[in-house]
Design an enzyme around this catalytic site. Structure first.
Site, PDB file in Angstrom:
ATOM      1  N   THR A 122      -4.517 -28.647  11.238  1.00  0.00           N
ATOM      2  CA  THR A 122      -5.520 -27.594  11.403  1.00  0.00           C
ATOM      3  C   THR A 122      -5.446 -27.094  12.843  1.00  0.00           C
ATOM      4  O   THR A 122      -5.725 -27.851  13.785  1.00  0.00           O
ATOM      5  CB  THR A 122      -6.926 -28.164  11.106  1.00  0.00           C
ATOM      6  OG1 THR A 122      -6.919 -28.679   9.778  1.00  0.00           O
ATOM      7  CG2 THR A 122      -7.996 -27.104  11.251  1.00  0.00           C
ATOM      8  N   LEU A 153      -6.870 -30.911   1.432  1.00  0.00           N
ATOM      9  CA  LEU A 153      -7.142 -32.136   0.671  1.00  0.00           C
ATOM     10  C   LEU A 153      -8.361 -32.870   1.216  1.00  0.00           C
ATOM     11  O   LEU A 153      -8.708 -32.743   2.390  1.00  0.00           O
ATOM     12  CB  LEU A 153      -5.918 -33.060   0.676  1.00  0.00           C
ATOM     13  CG  LEU A 153      -5.396 -33.644   1.986  1.00  0.00           C
ATOM     14  CD1 LEU A 153      -6.231 -34.811   2.483  1.00  0.00           C
ATOM     15  CD2 LEU A 153      -3.964 -34.087   1.807  1.00  0.00           C
ATOM     16  N   PHE A 252     -21.267 -29.835  -2.544  1.00  0.00           N
ATOM     17  CA  PHE A 252     -21.714 -29.874  -1.139  1.00  0.00           C
ATOM     18  C   PHE A 252     -23.203 -29.560  -1.010  1.00  0.00           C
ATOM     19  O   PHE A 252     -23.637 -28.957  -0.043  1.00  0.00           O
ATOM     20  CB  PHE A 252     -20.849 -28.955  -0.254  1.00  0.00           C
ATOM     21  CG  PHE A 252     -19.520 -29.594   0.061  1.00  0.00           C
ATOM     22  CD1 PHE A 252     -18.515 -29.624  -0.897  1.00  0.00           C
ATOM     23  CD2 PHE A 252     -19.291 -30.201   1.282  1.00  0.00           C
ATOM     24  CE1 PHE A 252     -17.307 -30.251  -0.648  1.00  0.00           C
ATOM     25  CE2 PHE A 252     -18.088 -30.838   1.547  1.00  0.00           C
ATOM     26  CZ  PHE A 252     -17.097 -30.860   0.574  1.00  0.00           C
ATOM     27  N   GLY A 256     -28.230 -35.669   2.858  1.00  0.00           N
ATOM     28  CA  GLY A 256     -27.850 -36.983   3.374  1.00  0.00           C
ATOM     29  C   GLY A 256     -28.020 -37.071   4.879  1.00  0.00           C
ATOM     30  O   GLY A 256     -28.778 -36.297   5.475  1.00  0.00           O
ATOM     31  N   CYS A 263     -12.687 -34.170  10.035  1.00  0.00           N
ATOM     32  CA  CYS A 263     -12.457 -32.710  10.041  1.00  0.00           C
ATOM     33  C   CYS A 263     -13.676 -31.883  10.442  1.00  0.00           C
ATOM     34  O   CYS A 263     -13.621 -31.145  11.427  1.00  0.00           O
ATOM     35  CB  CYS A 263     -11.960 -32.267   8.676  1.00  0.00           C
ATOM     36  SG  CYS A 263     -10.306 -32.891   8.328  1.00  0.00           S
ATOM     37  N   LYS A 324     -17.318 -41.265   4.279  1.00  0.00           N
ATOM     38  CA  LYS A 324     -17.593 -41.044   2.860  1.00  0.00           C
ATOM     39  C   LYS A 324     -16.916 -42.166   2.077  1.00  0.00           C
ATOM     40  O   LYS A 324     -16.137 -42.927   2.648  1.00  0.00           O
ATOM     41  CB  LYS A 324     -17.112 -39.666   2.413  1.00  0.00           C
ATOM     42  CG  LYS A 324     -15.614 -39.478   2.475  1.00  0.00           C
ATOM     43  CD  LYS A 324     -15.297 -38.170   1.805  1.00  0.00           C
ATOM     44  CE  LYS A 324     -13.862 -37.826   1.831  1.00  0.00           C
ATOM     45  NZ  LYS A 324     -13.555 -36.599   1.161  1.00  0.00           N
ATOM     46  N   ARG A 331     -13.604 -41.924  11.515  1.00  0.00           N
ATOM     47  CA  ARG A 331     -13.724 -40.910  12.570  1.00  0.00           C
ATOM     48  C   ARG A 331     -15.016 -40.106  12.408  1.00  0.00           C
ATOM     49  O   ARG A 331     -15.279 -39.543  11.360  1.00  0.00           O
ATOM     50  CB  ARG A 331     -12.491 -39.993  12.551  1.00  0.00           C
ATOM     51  CG  ARG A 331     -11.255 -40.685  13.088  1.00  0.00           C
ATOM     52  CD  ARG A 331     -10.019 -39.813  13.013  1.00  0.00           C
ATOM     53  NE  ARG A 331      -9.488 -39.726  11.660  1.00  0.00           N
ATOM     54  CZ  ARG A 331      -8.345 -39.098  11.345  1.00  0.00           C
ATOM     55  NH1 ARG A 331      -7.645 -38.492  12.290  1.00  0.00           N
ATOM     56  NH2 ARG A 331      -7.906 -39.070  10.108  1.00  0.00           N
TER      57      ARG A 331
HETATM   58  P1  NAD Z   1      -3.890 -38.813  11.579  1.00  0.00           P
HETATM   59  O1  NAD Z   1      -4.435 -39.137  12.919  1.00  0.00           O
HETATM   60  O2  NAD Z   1      -4.210 -39.677  10.415  1.00  0.00           O
HETATM   61  O3  NAD Z   1      -2.296 -38.680  11.654  1.00  0.00           O
HETATM   62  C1  NAD Z   1      -1.632 -38.022  12.666  1.00  0.00           C
HETATM   63  C2  NAD Z   1      -0.338 -38.789  12.935  1.00  0.00           C
HETATM   64  O4  NAD Z   1       0.504 -38.023  13.795  1.00  0.00           O
HETATM   65  C3  NAD Z   1      -0.557 -40.121  13.640  1.00  0.00           C
HETATM   66  O5  NAD Z   1      -0.016 -41.153  12.836  1.00  0.00           O
HETATM   67  C4  NAD Z   1       0.208 -39.987  14.959  1.00  0.00           C
HETATM   68  O6  NAD Z   1       0.815 -41.175  15.377  1.00  0.00           O
HETATM   69  C5  NAD Z   1       1.223 -38.925  14.609  1.00  0.00           C
HETATM   70  N1  NAD Z   1       1.777 -38.175  15.747  1.00  0.00           N
HETATM   71  C6  NAD Z   1       1.137 -37.651  16.813  1.00  0.00           C
HETATM   72  N2  NAD Z   1       2.004 -36.995  17.597  1.00  0.00           N
HETATM   73  C7  NAD Z   1       3.221 -37.089  17.027  1.00  0.00           C
HETATM   74  C8  NAD Z   1       4.522 -36.596  17.353  1.00  0.00           C
HETATM   75  N3  NAD Z   1       4.727 -35.833  18.435  1.00  0.00           N
HETATM   76  N4  NAD Z   1       5.519 -36.895  16.543  1.00  0.00           N
HETATM   77  C9  NAD Z   1       5.338 -37.660  15.441  1.00  0.00           C
HETATM   78  N5  NAD Z   1       4.140 -38.142  15.068  1.00  0.00           N
HETATM   79  C10 NAD Z   1       3.091 -37.863  15.849  1.00  0.00           C
HETATM   80  O7  NAD Z   1      -4.386 -37.306  11.302  1.00  0.00           O
HETATM   81  P2  NAD Z   1      -4.696 -36.633   9.871  1.00  0.00           P
HETATM   82  O8  NAD Z   1      -6.058 -37.002   9.422  1.00  0.00           O
HETATM   83  O9  NAD Z   1      -3.549 -36.811   8.978  1.00  0.00           O
HETATM   84  O10 NAD Z   1      -4.777 -35.094  10.302  1.00  0.00           O
HETATM   85  C11 NAD Z   1      -3.620 -34.362  10.657  1.00  0.00           C
HETATM   86  C12 NAD Z   1      -3.994 -32.890  10.708  1.00  0.00           C
HETATM   87  O11 NAD Z   1      -4.383 -32.449   9.403  1.00  0.00           O
HETATM   88  C13 NAD Z   1      -5.170 -32.571  11.632  1.00  0.00           C
HETATM   89  O12 NAD Z   1      -4.957 -31.316  12.226  1.00  0.00           O
HETATM   90  C14 NAD Z   1      -6.338 -32.509  10.677  1.00  0.00           C
HETATM   91  O13 NAD Z   1      -7.371 -31.666  11.158  1.00  0.00           O
HETATM   92  C15 NAD Z   1      -5.695 -31.889   9.453  1.00  0.00           C
HETATM   93  N6  NAD Z   1      -6.371 -32.196   8.188  1.00  0.00           N
HETATM   94  C16 NAD Z   1      -6.831 -33.461   7.950  1.00  0.00           C
HETATM   95  C17 NAD Z   1      -7.441 -33.748   6.733  1.00  0.00           C
HETATM   96  C18 NAD Z   1      -7.976 -35.131   6.448  1.00  0.00           C
HETATM   97  O14 NAD Z   1      -8.714 -35.276   5.460  1.00  0.00           O
HETATM   98  N7  NAD Z   1      -7.624 -36.144   7.214  1.00  0.00           N
HETATM   99  C19 NAD Z   1      -7.578 -32.751   5.759  1.00  0.00           C
HETATM  100  C20 NAD Z   1      -7.082 -31.481   6.023  1.00  0.00           C
HETATM  101  C21 NAD Z   1      -6.477 -31.219   7.244  1.00  0.00           C
END
Ligand code: NAD
Length: 434
Positions: A122, A153, A252, A256, A263, A324, A331
């Site tokens: 994002t 997701l 939604f 709560g 996010c 949740k 986080r």
């Molecule tokens: P996360 O922290 O679980 O995973 C990110 C991973 O990236 C980590 O394992 C980290 O070690 C790795 N990383 C960081 N820098 C790196 C690099 N230069 N090279 C290789 N690996 C690297 O994060 P997440 O929850 O998967 O979220 C990722 C993105 O997706 C964010 O922008 C988040 O806003 C977005 N997003 C998350 C969700 C969710 O439900 N978690 C849903 C939609 C969108």
């Protein structure tokens, strides 16, 4: 197609695993050696229902592999997804794009032949332009396109959401990249999932607009819940009464303790900051953030009031710590602010969460963690349901009463009926049901 995914967290790992199910060959990279070691030895570093089977199946067939060598992952792939974290930047609340930019540099160094670089993370409006500039500056001869493909997701239902999304949003600036993205998502397109092609900046903004709107919807019903308490109404009936209106929709609308998670908090903040930078503040979002921040400590005050106005030296048992159910993600979980506020008031905290304890230990200190709800409740002066894991929906209230020092239940998710709980001899406190 050959796909690489940079960042193997919740989004990267789920996306990579699901892309193999679409028939692509995928290599997932992460700088975190322990994560990659775990994945290479068949262990999943996060809790996400259904993920383990998919990862195991496709690792065994050789279509899914893992590495810490980002450049090796990128070499020879047609499409590279950036799925690294974009947390709030310390100090000002803007999205911290340092991981995205670092990944872009590594990609630029390694790419060979025409490559489509896709930001799945994002990222604020305009980030795609910056990624493009970084790649061009690092590797002036590179043949590439930068695409935005935000992920929608939900943790806990990630596989289902990825395989059967409400829509897929793709921001492209050229036809060549669009054709590649059509190929990546062809199986979903054949399944009639709407594939929305827009320009890159629009795509980046759609993600923030979606999360901003959902955060606002939750905050709206939370405010209605407070009003219900004041006027003697029932927020669950209000939610049903408005949710049946197709223009509003039923989701939604569960009152709560306020939204949390990886996010909504950071994305609402980043949206507000971007809008301020462009001198078009989004006041609804700014207000949503403020209301939600206040709500978490207000929830702690409810517990204090349920305990007779003072928790100093009292034991409070917390059920559910993750933001949740069905995830281990801690986080920005509301439980953090609630527990810290209770500790500030002098409370002793017992806690149980089905999957989140390991992550919780890293964040919440001076908490006694237990392996089931009844042990956590032993000798406590109040039982507080913060996260609505299914296992808390059918507690043996008789047994629970025996365990507690005083039978007080604060149900922040409205998962019990007042009559049932009061008949079992509890003082019952819930949200928005006078
Ligand atoms: P996360 O922290 O679980 O995973 C990110 C991973 O990236 C980590 O394992 C980290 O070690 C790795 N990383 C960081 N820098 C790196 C690099 N230069 N090279 C290789 N690996 C690297 O994060 P997440 O929850 O998967 O979220 C990722 C993105 O997706 C964010 O922008 C988040 O806003 C977005 N997003 C998350 C969700 C969710 O439900 N978690 C849903 C939609 C969108």
């Amino acid at each position: 197609m050959k796909i690489s995914v940079i960042g193997s967290g919740y989004v990267g790992l789920v996306s990579g695993a699901c892309f193999t199910e679409f028939g692509h060959s995928v290599i997932c990279a992460d700088l975190d050696q322990s994560k990659i070691d775990a994945l290479n030895s068949g262990r999943i570093p996060i809790y996400e229902p259904g993920l383990e089977q998919i990862v195991k199946r496709n690792s065994a067939s050789g279509t899914l592999s893992f590495t810490t060598d980002v450049e090796q992952a990128v070499r020879d792939t047609d499409v590279v997804f950036i799925a690294v974290g974009t947390p709030s930047r310390r100090g000002d609340g803007h999205a911290d794009l340092s991981y995205v930019y670092a990944a872009s540099k590594s990609i630029a160094t390694a790419m060979q032949g025409y490559t489509v670089v896709v930001t799945k993370s994002t990222v604020p409006v305009g980030t795609g332009d910056e990624v493009e500039r970084i790649i061009r500056d690092t590797n002036p001869d590179a043949d590439f396109s930068v695409v935005s493909n935000p992920e929608f997701l939900r943790e806990g239902a990630a596989i289902e959401d990825f395989k059967r999304p409400d829509r897929i949003v793709v921001g492209v600036e050229d036809r060549r990249a669009q054709a590649v993205m059509e190929e990546v998502y062809r199986p979903l397109f054949l399944n009639q999932s709407p594939l929305l092609f827009v320009n890159r900046r629009t795509s980046e903004l759609i993600k923030y607009a979606a999360n901003g709107f959902l955060a606002m919807k939750i905050t709206f019903i939370n405010e209605m819940a407070d009003l219900c308490e004041a006027v003697g109404a029932n927020v669950q009936d209000v939610a049903r009464g408005i949710g049946l209106d197709k223009r509003i929709g039923p989701k939604f609308l569960n009152a709560g303790p306020g939204y949390g998670g990886s996010c909504f908090p950071k994305d609402t903040l980043a949206l507000a900051k971007t809008a301020q930078d462009y001198e078009h503040p989004v006041r609804l979002i700014e207000t949503t953030i403020a209301i939600n921040d206040n709500r978490k400590r207000a929830m702690a005050r409810r517990v204090i009031s349920a305990c007779g106005g003072d928790v100093r030296g009292k034991k409070v048992a917390i059920l559910g710590l993750t933001f949740k159910p069905n995830t281990d993600d801690m986080r920005d979980a509301p439980s953090i602010s609630i527990i810290q506020a209770l500790q500030d008031g002098g409370a002793i905290i017992n806690a149980f969460d089905p999957e989140g304890t390991e992550e919780a230990r890293k964040i919440l200190h001076d908490v006694s963690y237990f392996s089931n709800a009844y042990e956590a409740a032993r000798g406590a002066d109040a039982l507080v349901i913060v996260t609505e894991w299914d296992t808390f929906r059918a507690l043996d209230l008789g047994r629970m009463k025996e365990e507690l020092n005083s039978p007080v239940l604060v149900d922040m998710r409205n998962i019990y009926r007042r009559d049932d709980v009061e008949q079992a001899g509890f003082a019952y406190h819930c949200i928005g049901r006078a």
